[in-house]
Each structure stands twice: as C-alpha cells, then as structure tokens.
Scaffold this motif. Structure first.
Motif, PDB file in Angstrom:
ATOM      1  N   ASP A   1       0.921   2.808   3.332  1.00  0.00           N
ATOM      2  CA  ASP A   1       0.055   3.836   2.740  1.00  0.00           C
ATOM      3  C   ASP A   1       0.827   5.156   2.665  1.00  0.00           C
ATOM      4  O   ASP A   1       0.303   6.216   2.984  1.00  0.00           O
TER       5      ASP A   1
ATOM      6  N   LYS B   1      -8.521  -1.351  -6.845  1.00  0.00           N
ATOM      7  CA  LYS B   1      -8.623  -0.600  -5.591  1.00  0.00           C
ATOM      8  C   LYS B   1      -9.872   0.255  -5.606  1.00  0.00           C
ATOM      9  O   LYS B   1     -10.222   0.841  -6.627  1.00  0.00           O
TER      10      LYS B   1
ATOM     11  N   HIS C   1       0.858  -1.195   0.000  1.00  0.00           N
ATOM     12  CA  HIS C   1       0.000   0.000   0.000  1.00  0.00           C
ATOM     13  C   HIS C   1       0.887   1.236   0.000  1.00  0.00           C
ATOM     14  O   HIS C   1       1.374   1.676   1.034  1.00  0.00           O
TER      15      HIS C   1
ATOM     16  N   HIS D   1       1.703   5.087  -2.441  1.00  0.00           N
ATOM     17  CA  HIS D   1       1.183   5.991  -3.479  1.00  0.00           C
ATOM     18  C   HIS D   1       2.333   6.692  -4.164  1.00  0.00           C
ATOM     19  O   HIS D   1       3.010   7.508  -3.552  1.00  0.00           O
TER      20      HIS D   1
ATOM     21  N   HIS E   1      -6.150  -0.602   5.845  1.00  0.00           N
ATOM     22  CA  HIS E   1      -6.483   0.350   6.921  1.00  0.00           C
ATOM     23  C   HIS E   1      -7.230  -0.343   8.064  1.00  0.00           C
ATOM     24  O   HIS E   1      -8.101   0.259   8.691  1.00  0.00           O
TER      25      HIS E   1
HETATM   26 ZN   LIG Z   1      -3.896   4.717   0.346  1.00  0.00          ZN
END
Ligand SMILES: [Zn+2]
Length: 453
Positions: free
Chosen positions: A321, A200, A93, A95, A262
């Motif tokens: 993340d 996603k 995860h 970005h 999450h």
């Molecule tokens: Zn994310």
C-alpha cells in the motif's frame, strides 16, 4: 558379431560419443544465453523449486533453470552464490502517481502542484518488485490519465484495480455514491483487459451517520456488481460499523476470489477477547476469500498481526500500500521482513509475494521462473542481526532477520543493482571503461554493455 566384438564396438562408440560430445559444446555453446545467474538458491514456488541452481536468460525470457549450466554458454555471468534467486515480486497494493502527482514530482516545478497520493512507480524496483498493481488510485474517468502518465512509461510492470468511484481517489469524490457506476466501471475494465485486473472500493463513509444518499453497503455492493459484470475480483478497503460488520463483509458480501486488503489494520476483529483467532477468518478462507496485507501508513498493527501469525493465520499475499503518506513502510521486502521476523519461512513468503498474488489477479504467467516466461527476477539476501520493525500504531517489534533486494531484473534487463553484483571491480574493468568519450553526447565509458535501464 561375437560377444567380444560387441563389447569393443560398444566401448568405441561410447568413447567416440564422448569425444564428439566434448567437442560440440565448444562450437554450439558460443553464446546461448544473454545472462546467467550462477549458483544462487532458487526459490520458485510455482514450480516447486527450492534449491541451489542456475538461471539462464535469453531474449528477455527465462531460457533454462537447472544445475551446472556452463558459464561459456552465457554472454554475461553473475555469481549469485549465497543469495536467493526468486521470481520478480508482485506487489498488488500500490498507488502510482498521476493526475496531479506526476512521475517527476521530485522536481521543484512538480512540487508546487498537488500531489495527494501516488508515488513514482519505479520505486518498486528497489525491493525486487517487477509487477505492481495500482489499488484504485484511478477510476473510469481518470484511468486513461494513469495509463498515459504512468503505466505506459514505467519500467516496472503496472497493472490496476479500477476504483468503483469514476473519479478515483485523487479528486475528493469518494463519498459520492452517484460516482459509483457499475456499468461504466465494467465497460472500462473491458476496454483495458490487459491492464485492469479488478475493482477497488475504499474509504467509504467511515464517520458520519447514514443518510438517504449514503446507504451502509453502497460502495461494497456497487463494486461487487462491477466485479460480477466484468468477471474480475474486487479488492476491499473497509471500515466496519455496527450496521456494516466485518463478518457480513467476509462471510456474505465477498465472493470467492475477492480480496480483503489491510487485514491487520486496527479496525478489524482479528482476535476474540481471549486472544484466540476470530473463527470468521478461517470460515471466510474456507469459502475462498483472500486476505492481503496492504500495510500502508494506517493499516498494520503488530497487536493483530503477531498473535494471528502465531496461530497460523498468514495473509495470502504480502503488499505495501505504498503511497505518499507511508515512507516509513519503505518497501515490499520490508513488509516481508516483518513476517520473516514473526517466524514465517522465507520460502513461504516468496510464495505469498509471487505465485499467490499472480493467482489472485488471475495472471498465472507472472510470479514464476518457468522457461519461456518473461525474465522477471529478484535476487535477495537474507541478513541476520538486530533489526527494529515498526507498525502504524508507532510500536516496535524487534527481530533478528531481514530480507533485502540485491538485484531486480525485469524482462531480462538489470534495472536495479545498487551493490554492483553484476558489475566488474573497477580496476579490472575493460579498456572501454578507462576511455573518456570525446563529446558529452557520446555514450558514456562503461565497463559492460548489458541493458541496465
Ligand atoms: Zn491503498
């Protein structure tokens, strides 16, 4: 032959073999390996390995793992005693920056552009990570840009979950259900089977009342439809509401192999009123649902994580993340350290950062030190002391243990070695290091020629 002559013959042959055997390595072992990581504690859960051993690399691949690999057999030897040697970590995860958040966003000219979400992919290398999976920053309409700007250029391996929203996360269209086209999504995944590992869905309709254009399950159902057509897992970023409950997501909507990221965010009923672990989590696990950390800037609360871990519920995969909003999270090793400080053993965390995520994205060739695999390796150090850890509710947890990356090797190249584990002490460097090149364009004076970028 008499018995005695048999014995003598046997003794002579053994002696002869030993002499010959001793002389063979000197010739044949000229240089068999490019790199030898010597004496580290190898943790390779995919192969059930958890002991002191050497790891040899040749031609960018793992060439041998075992005890007593001779130093003469390697062009370069790195003493990693006292450290842990593991498969390169996998952060599913992440970005990456693209489409307005270019790789060089640290440069002044890039800063003037909008940089809404992504960050430079290769930052991941600083935490022992050799594979990252972009979690839906791009959709069908923007994936090519992500590929050309980041995936094709990064040193770290970059894979992706494709956002069900064709425009992805950067363009402000995440609430537009018309953007969520399962057919287009599946076609794009089929076009890039080596790069796209799943679908996603994220951030959909978390505030306003439902209306004709926004059904509660629109994003989830369309992402699932794409996942079914393309035969790939779906990763869910989710906000439960009375008409759209967490129980329904993990017990009905999600298929086995789908991933809820999450998991320790504030909005999930991880614990019952009496503090017991919500049994829907174990029920979902029993039907094959995967739980991922996806720490981020807004998705990790100790009030959920600590009691859950204490009751034996540990997420299947660690992940950061990592995006523009969460530099306080720092890294994969920081996320792992929080669980280490909660009492999860290092070997278990390595499993949840290598072989588990590899399986979740259906890339079993990753996350292992098996001979013949690409040599993606992390060298980690376990520190003891007093460490503070933070969550996204701005609360702290104190711990006495921490894991940090000391070296990151990707396909045999040493891409991260900030403490010089693989480097010679400067005064002992060979002559070439002390020789100033004539021209600025000449190769710099370096102590060794091992590939490091
Ligand atoms: Zn994310």
């Amino acid at each position: 032959m008499s018995n005695w002559s048999k014995v003598i013959f046997f003794v002579l042959s053994v002696a002869f073999t030993m002499v010959l055997g001793a002389s063979i390595p000197a010739q044949a072992q000229a240089v068999q390996y490019d790199l030898l990581l010597k004496g580290g504690h190898v943790i390779d859960p995919a192969n059930g390995l958890d002991k002191v051993a050497d790891v040899a690399i040749a031609g960018g691949k793992i060439a041998a793992v075992g005890e007593g690999i001779p130093v003469e057999a390697a062009g370069k030897v790195v003493d990693v005693s006292g450290l842990y040697v593991t498969p390169g970590l996998i952060d599913i995860h992440f970005h990456v920056g693209h489409g307005g958040a270019p790789l060089n966003w640290f440069a002044p000219e890039a800063r003037s552009q909008t940089a809404p979400l992504g960050i430079p992919a290769d930052i991941a290398l600083m935490a022992g990570v050799t594979t990252i999976v972009d979690a839906g920053t791009a959709g069908a309409d923007t994936f090519l840009q992500e590929k050309e700007e980041v995936i094709d250029r990064a040193k770290v391996r970059v894979l992706a979950f494709l956002n069900i929203v064709a425009d992805g996360m950067n363009g402000g269209l995440e609430q537009t259900v018309d953007q969520m086209d399962p057919q287009l999504c599946a076609q794009t995944i089929r076009k890039f089977p080596d790069l796209i590992v799943g679908v996603k869905t994220a951030h959909y309709w978390t505030e306003k009342p439902w209306d004709a254009l926004h059904a509660p399950w629109a994003a989830v159902d369309r992402a699932e439809e794409c996942g079914r057509i393309a035969n790939v897992p779906v990763m869910f970023d989710f906000w439960p509401r009375p008409d759209r409950t967490y129980a329904e997501l993990i017990l009905k909507k999600m298929r086995p192999g789908d991933i809820h990221t999450h998991v320790f965010a504030q909005q999930f009923p991880i614990l019952l009123a009496d503090g017991k672990l919500n049994p829907i989590l174990t029920d979902a696990r029993r039907r094959g649902v995967i739980f991922d950390v996806g720490h981020g800037a807004g998705s990790f609360w100790f009030r959920n994580a600590v009691p859950a871990v204490k009751q034996g519920f540990i997420p299947d995969s660690m992940s950061t993340d990592l995006h523009m909003g969460d530099f306080t999270v720092l890294s994969m090793t920081e996320v792992m350290s929080k669980f280490l400080a909660m009492g999860v053993p290092l070997e278990d965390l390595i499993r949840r950062s290598t072989v588990n995520p590899a399986r979740e994205i259906r890339r079993p060739e990753l996350g292992t030190l098996s001979v013949g695999r690409e040599a993606d390796v992390a060298v980690l150090e376990l520190l003891h002391g007093r460490f503070g850890y933070i969550d996204d509710g701005y609360a702290r947890m104190d711990g006495n243990v921490k894991v940090v990356a000391r070296m990151t090797i990707r396909a045999g190249r040493i891409l991260y070695d900030p403490t010089g584990q693989s480097m010679v002490e400067w005064e002992k460097a060979p002559k070439q290091y002390f020789t100033t090149p004539e021209l600025g364009s000449s190769p710099p004076a370096r102590a060794d020629n091992y590939p490091r970028n």
